[in-house]
Design an enzyme around this catalytic site. Sequence first.
Site, mmCIF file in Angstrom:
data_model
loop_
_atom_site.group_PDB
_atom_site.id
_atom_site.type_symbol
_atom_site.label_atom_id
_atom_site.label_comp_id
_atom_site.label_asym_id
_atom_site.label_seq_id
_atom_site.Cartn_x
_atom_site.Cartn_y
_atom_site.Cartn_z
ATOM 1 N N CYS A 196 0.917 -1.040 0.031
ATOM 2 C CA CYS A 196 -0.002 0.156 -0.005
ATOM 3 C C CYS A 196 0.770 1.213 0.134
ATOM 4 O O CYS A 196 1.561 1.685 -1.093
ATOM 5 C CB CYS A 196 -0.973 0.161 1.238
ATOM 6 N N HIS B 158 -3.837 -5.110 0.946
ATOM 7 C CA HIS B 158 -2.983 -5.535 2.342
ATOM 8 C C HIS B 158 -3.175 -6.977 2.324
ATOM 9 O O HIS B 158 -4.104 -7.704 2.577
ATOM 10 C CB HIS B 158 -3.772 -5.174 3.233
ATOM 11 N N GLU C 247 -1.725 -9.090 4.572
ATOM 12 C CA GLU C 247 -1.489 -9.530 5.558
ATOM 13 C C GLU C 247 -2.822 -9.711 6.364
ATOM 14 O O GLU C 247 -3.129 -10.691 7.337
ATOM 15 C CB GLU C 247 -0.750 -8.745 6.490
ATOM 16 N N GLY D 298 2.238 -16.802 35.733
ATOM 17 C CA GLY D 298 1.859 -16.387 34.274
ATOM 18 C C GLY D 298 2.653 -16.944 33.300
ATOM 19 O O GLY D 298 3.790 -17.879 33.657
ATOM 20 N N VAL D 299 2.200 -17.073 31.950
ATOM 21 C CA VAL D 299 2.820 -17.753 30.988
ATOM 22 C C VAL D 299 4.135 -17.166 30.608
ATOM 23 O O VAL D 299 5.169 -17.973 30.728
ATOM 24 C CB VAL D 299 2.235 -17.473 29.404
ATOM 25 N N ASP D 300 4.514 -15.734 30.655
ATOM 26 C CA ASP D 300 5.607 -15.297 30.345
ATOM 27 C C ASP D 300 6.751 -15.473 31.237
ATOM 28 O O ASP D 300 7.758 -15.943 30.904
ATOM 29 C CB ASP D 300 5.568 -13.604 29.988
#
Length: 526
Positions: free
Chosen positions: A92, A183, A185, A240-242
């Site tokens: 674009c 686009h 994506e 948590g995940v992180d």
Amino acid sequence: MEHFLKDSSESLREKVVLLDFGGQYSMLIARRVREAGVYCEMLPCDTSWKKILEHSPVGIIFSGSPASVYQEKAPRVDPAIYEGGVPILGICYGMHLLAGDLGGEVKKGSRSEYGRTSFTIEEPEPLFKDASFRDDSFCNGWMSHQDEVLSPPPGFNVLARTENNTMAAIGNHAQKIYGVQFHPEVFHTPGGNNVLQNFLFEVCHCSKTWTPRSFIEDATARIRQVIGGQEKVVCALSGGVDSSVVAFLLDKAVAHRVVYIFVDHGLLRLDEAKEVVKLYREKLQGEFLHIDARERFLNRLAGVKDPEEKRKIIGNEFIAVFKENALSRGDISYLAQGTIYPDVIESGSACGAAVIKSHHNVGGLPEELGFELIEPLRELFKDEVRLVGSELGLPDSILKRQPFPGPGLAVRIIGAVSAEKLSLLQKADAIFRNEVTKAGLADQLWQYFAVLTDVNVVGVKGDDRHYGPVIALRAVVSEDAMTADWAKLSLDLLGKISARITGEIPEVARGVYDITSKPPGTIEWE
Ligand code: XMP
């Protein structure tokens, strides 16, 4: 700070550089490229060619932009980029920019094309080389633009045209420079992924080197290289995940040289602290410090009603506990944190992407603590963190854990926090989670939780008048927590949950369901 995984000589990873012009889909382009198995790093559009070269890119993508190339101060690139011999794909705005820079004619479009537009392909190879495009050379693309390329630069061919005869794609095969007006994506461009992948594999000849396994190999090698000798690293765990993925990576890399700290502030969900401690103790080889700070946090929070004040107290207390237990030891040089890629780009993008609010995270420790920071997940999107976690053998209970605020249940108890209120909310929340899981809805919801309001109401329990608190139920669907819609749970399910909560928890008088989206609401109540 230097990029943690600045490509080391042993890394075979290929990289595509995405120059960000502030388009709303820039992050999505990076994700699509990575999903195709190629590492993609986003840099501000005005990054010098010299700096770009340090990344040794095998391809370069120009993102879209809310700007027009005709605008005063329109974002531009270092012109040397066109002489570098690295394949380029402009999307674009990116296409308008390269067309203008290379001697083509770009004009404000006679009509704006928004949404779905059909186009015909004139040259299928290499960008449109794909069965779904070749079967019918008449395709749909998702457009959002005003400017258009009137005549392509010298050496460029028109590869596709829209039904209004606008150039939908241009390319210079010899220089390997391409531009697409649509686009590729976005989800609404069927076959768009094929265009991106054709650029990666047909034009740039990438190989698929970006996999969870290759990431783990690179990351562990780098961690070993950074934490040399006998030095130790401290890692704060939240459940948590992180932070869990960071812990498992450290474990793989430097095993016994990690000191894990789990600060139990008592604000987690029912039995969560016990479960995470059990898991970490079983799986991790380093030293494990389980700090029971429940009473200490409750004392500090006693009588405090203001949500921001509660957040501040919890954050400060966490740091105090951490300092007492880690700083005082003297044998630790590094602090590992679970910072992920969106946090990194939000603070580093130069070309006008919207600034997104950041939350105070209890796990986010200040750099001034005097340790060197290690952030092994700095390159990963959230879904990639989960893939890496899965490859490392983390259980689903952690990988699929719903987002949980750092200050925990303290911001789900409206008004002052007490041990009794915490226990009541934990029970109500556990019933809600149990029913959602039984209904098979857990994976479809972004978050679902109970809130203890500070409203008491009248009811009847047994034959007696009862006066007690109202529990609010909140469930939302969302992509990224920036916006959210209230979840349309069935009335039967809601009725069942409310009946269980009022029936099984003697104090609770009523259950209500929150039907506010974000905006205007927020996901949490405080
Ligand atoms: P809101 O309530 O602002 O929340 O719509 C958006 C997302 O952020 C989480 N949240 C927090 N996370 N520290 C955190 O680490 C906090 O202080 C905090 N407050 C909200 C919330 O659960 C939701 O996922």
